[in-house]
Design a protein around this motif. Structure first.
Motif, PDB file in Angstrom:
ATOM      1  N   PHE A 142       0.936  -1.173   0.082  1.00 51.45           N
ATOM      2  CA  PHE A 142      -0.051   0.069  -0.133  1.00 51.45           C
ATOM      3  C   PHE A 142       1.006   1.280  -0.028  1.00 51.45           C
ATOM      4  CE2 PHE A 142      -2.046   3.549   2.170  1.00 51.45           C
ATOM      5  CZ  PHE A 142      -3.204   3.818   1.367  1.00 51.45           C
ATOM      6  N   ASP A 143       1.864   1.319   0.809  1.00 58.61           N
ATOM      7  CA  ASP A 143       2.579   2.682   0.869  1.00 58.61           C
ATOM      8  C   ASP A 143       3.412   2.749  -0.470  1.00 58.61           C
ATOM      9  OD1 ASP A 143       1.814   3.184   3.506  1.00 58.61           O
ATOM     10  OD2 ASP A 143       3.613   2.001   4.387  1.00 58.61           O
ATOM     11  N   ASP A 144       3.794   1.990  -0.930  1.00 58.97           N
ATOM     12  CA  ASP A 144       4.377   1.899  -2.434  1.00 58.97           C
ATOM     13  C   ASP A 144       3.574   2.365  -3.311  1.00 58.97           C
ATOM     14  OD1 ASP A 144       6.850   1.090  -1.231  1.00 58.97           O
ATOM     15  OD2 ASP A 144       6.551  -0.638  -2.004  1.00 58.97           O
ATOM     16  N   VAL A 145       2.404   1.993  -3.611  1.00 55.50           N
ATOM     17  CA  VAL A 145       1.210   2.238  -4.438  1.00 55.50           C
ATOM     18  C   VAL A 145       0.859   3.792  -4.173  1.00 55.50           C
ATOM     19  CG1 VAL A 145      -1.225   1.812  -5.133  1.00 55.50           C
ATOM     20  CG2 VAL A 145       0.409  -0.015  -4.899  1.00 55.50           C
ATOM     21  N   LYS A 146       0.618   3.919  -3.038  1.00 55.58           N
ATOM     22  CA  LYS A 146       0.367   5.353  -2.603  1.00 55.58           C
ATOM     23  C   LYS A 146       1.079   6.308  -2.873  1.00 55.58           C
ATOM     24  CE  LYS A 146       0.334   7.058   1.801  1.00 55.58           C
ATOM     25  NZ  LYS A 146      -0.011   7.231   3.073  1.00 55.58           N
ATOM     26  N   LYS A 147       2.610   6.249  -2.680  1.00 54.53           N
ATOM     27  CA  LYS A 147       3.439   7.076  -3.184  1.00 54.53           C
ATOM     28  C   LYS A 147       3.526   7.300  -4.888  1.00 54.53           C
ATOM     29  CE  LYS A 147       8.603   7.721  -2.672  1.00 54.53           C
ATOM     30  NZ  LYS A 147       9.608   7.079  -2.179  1.00 54.53           N
ATOM     31  N   ALA A 148       3.501   5.972  -5.405  1.00 52.27           N
ATOM     32  CA  ALA A 148       3.510   6.101  -6.950  1.00 52.27           C
ATOM     33  C   ALA A 148       2.293   6.839  -7.438  1.00 52.27           C
ATOM     34  CB  ALA A 148       3.528   4.680  -7.329  1.00 52.27           C
ATOM     35  N   LEU A 149       0.855   6.568  -6.813  1.00 54.10           N
ATOM     36  CA  LEU A 149      -0.015   7.440  -7.025  1.00 54.10           C
ATOM     37  C   LEU A 149       0.077   8.905  -7.160  1.00 54.10           C
ATOM     38  CD1 LEU A 149      -2.770   5.214  -6.007  1.00 54.10           C
ATOM     39  CD2 LEU A 149      -2.136   5.570  -8.336  1.00 54.10           C
ATOM     40  N   HIS A 150       0.595   9.114  -6.050  1.00 55.00           N
ATOM     41  CA  HIS A 150       0.863  10.895  -5.813  1.00 55.00           C
ATOM     42  C   HIS A 150       1.938  11.313  -6.963  1.00 55.00           C
ATOM     43  CE1 HIS A 150      -1.556  11.330  -2.443  1.00 55.00           C
ATOM     44  NE2 HIS A 150      -0.695  10.469  -1.557  1.00 55.00           N
ATOM     45  N   GLN A 151       2.897  10.671  -7.200  1.00 51.06           N
ATOM     46  CA  GLN A 151       3.827  10.901  -8.268  1.00 51.06           C
ATOM     47  C   GLN A 151       3.206  11.385  -9.678  1.00 51.06           C
ATOM     48  OE1 GLN A 151       6.668   7.778  -7.883  1.00 51.06           O
ATOM     49  NE2 GLN A 151       7.806   8.876  -6.337  1.00 51.06           N
ATOM     50  N   ILE A 152       2.277  10.529  -9.856  1.00 48.21           N
ATOM     51  CA  ILE A 152       1.429  10.643 -11.072  1.00 48.21           C
ATOM     52  C   ILE A 152       0.281  11.652 -11.207  1.00 48.21           C
ATOM     53  CG2 ILE A 152       2.343   8.647 -12.216  1.00 48.21           C
ATOM     54  CD1 ILE A 152      -0.701   7.603 -11.898  1.00 48.21           C
ATOM     55  N   GLU A 153       0.197  12.278  -9.786  1.00 46.19           N
ATOM     56  CA  GLU A 153      -0.842  13.456  -9.487  1.00 46.19           C
ATOM     57  C   GLU A 153      -2.343  12.798  -9.279  1.00 46.19           C
ATOM     58  OE1 GLU A 153      -0.410  16.359 -12.529  1.00 46.19           O
ATOM     59  OE2 GLU A 153       1.578  16.799 -12.095  1.00 46.19           O
ATOM     60  N   VAL A 154      -2.171  11.481  -8.798  1.00 46.76           N
ATOM     61  CA  VAL A 154      -3.716  11.051  -8.377  1.00 46.76           C
ATOM     62  C   VAL A 154      -3.325  11.349  -6.874  1.00 46.76           C
ATOM     63  CG1 VAL A 154      -5.069   9.075  -8.270  1.00 46.76           C
ATOM     64  CG2 VAL A 154      -3.790   9.355 -10.205  1.00 46.76           C
ATOM     65  N   ASN A 155      -3.961  12.208  -6.421  1.00 47.62           N
ATOM     66  CA  ASN A 155      -3.801  12.664  -5.061  1.00 47.62           C
ATOM     67  C   ASN A 155      -4.983  12.590  -3.954  1.00 47.62           C
ATOM     68  OD1 ASN A 155      -1.127  13.873  -5.183  1.00 47.62           O
ATOM     69  ND2 ASN A 155      -1.952  15.536  -6.461  1.00 47.62           N
ATOM     70  N   PHE A 156      -6.079  12.139  -4.725  1.00 48.29           N
ATOM     71  CA  PHE A 156      -7.295  11.844  -3.733  1.00 48.29           C
ATOM     72  C   PHE A 156      -7.895  10.475  -4.108  1.00 48.29           C
ATOM     73  CE2 PHE A 156     -11.886  11.596  -2.989  1.00 48.29           C
ATOM     74  CZ  PHE A 156     -11.788  11.955  -1.419  1.00 48.29           C
ATOM     75  N   PHE A 157      -7.982   9.783  -3.144  1.00 47.67           N
ATOM     76  CA  PHE A 157      -8.560   8.281  -3.157  1.00 47.67           C
ATOM     77  C   PHE A 157      -9.100   7.728  -1.678  1.00 47.67           C
ATOM     78  CE2 PHE A 157      -4.012   7.588  -3.235  1.00 47.67           C
ATOM     79  CZ  PHE A 157      -3.847   6.490  -2.154  1.00 47.67           C
ATOM     80  N   SER A 158      -9.879   6.977  -1.707  1.00 46.49           N
ATOM     81  CA  SER A 158     -10.371   6.397  -0.306  1.00 46.49           C
ATOM     82  C   SER A 158      -9.775   4.845  -0.314  1.00 46.49           C
ATOM     83  CB  SER A 158     -11.820   6.298  -0.241  1.00 46.49           C
ATOM     84  OG  SER A 158     -12.218   7.720  -0.093  1.00 46.49           O
TER      85      SER A 158
END
Length: 112
Positions: A13-29
């Motif tokens: 999860f932490d790796d996925v969250k960081k990678a999503l933020h890097q591609i500008e996906v900043n909001f999710f539940s």
């Protein structure tokens, strides 16, 4: 707009969250969930046998505009991958409308 529902290993999860933020996906539940998978065998860890029929995972719900779909899915696929049974699943569905409650914006403006 699309809704991505991803079920991944909690350890990724932490790796996925960081990678999503890097591609500008900043909001999710996300939620901690338990599921039942295809693997029915038990495993032994340090001499203790345990069942793998109930699997602890993390469930992500992401609503994005259509142009972010491919890069978001690819980011999850690459980052959540371990190559072992139980890496998870991704589901994609249409979202008819989205609203930001604070500003009353709708559509793409409602999710960005």
């Amino acid at each position: 707009m699309k809704k991505i529902e991803a079920i991944i290993r909690k350890s990724k999860f932490d790796d996925v969250k960081k990678a999503l933020h890097q591609i500008e996906v900043n909001f999710f539940s996300y939620w901690d969930v338990t599921g039942v998978g295809n693997e029915k065998e038990g495993h032994v860890y340090r001499g203790i046998s345990y069942s793998t029929s109930d699997i602890q995972r993390r469930y992500l719900s992401i609503v994005i505009s259509d142009e972010y779909l491919e890069r978001t899915v690819n980011t999850i696929l690459e980052t959540a991958y371990s190559g072992n049974v139980g890496d998870g699943k991704i589901f994609i569905s249409e979202v008819l409308e989205a609203y930001r409650i604070r500003t009353k914006e709708s559509g793409k403006a409602g999710i960005n």
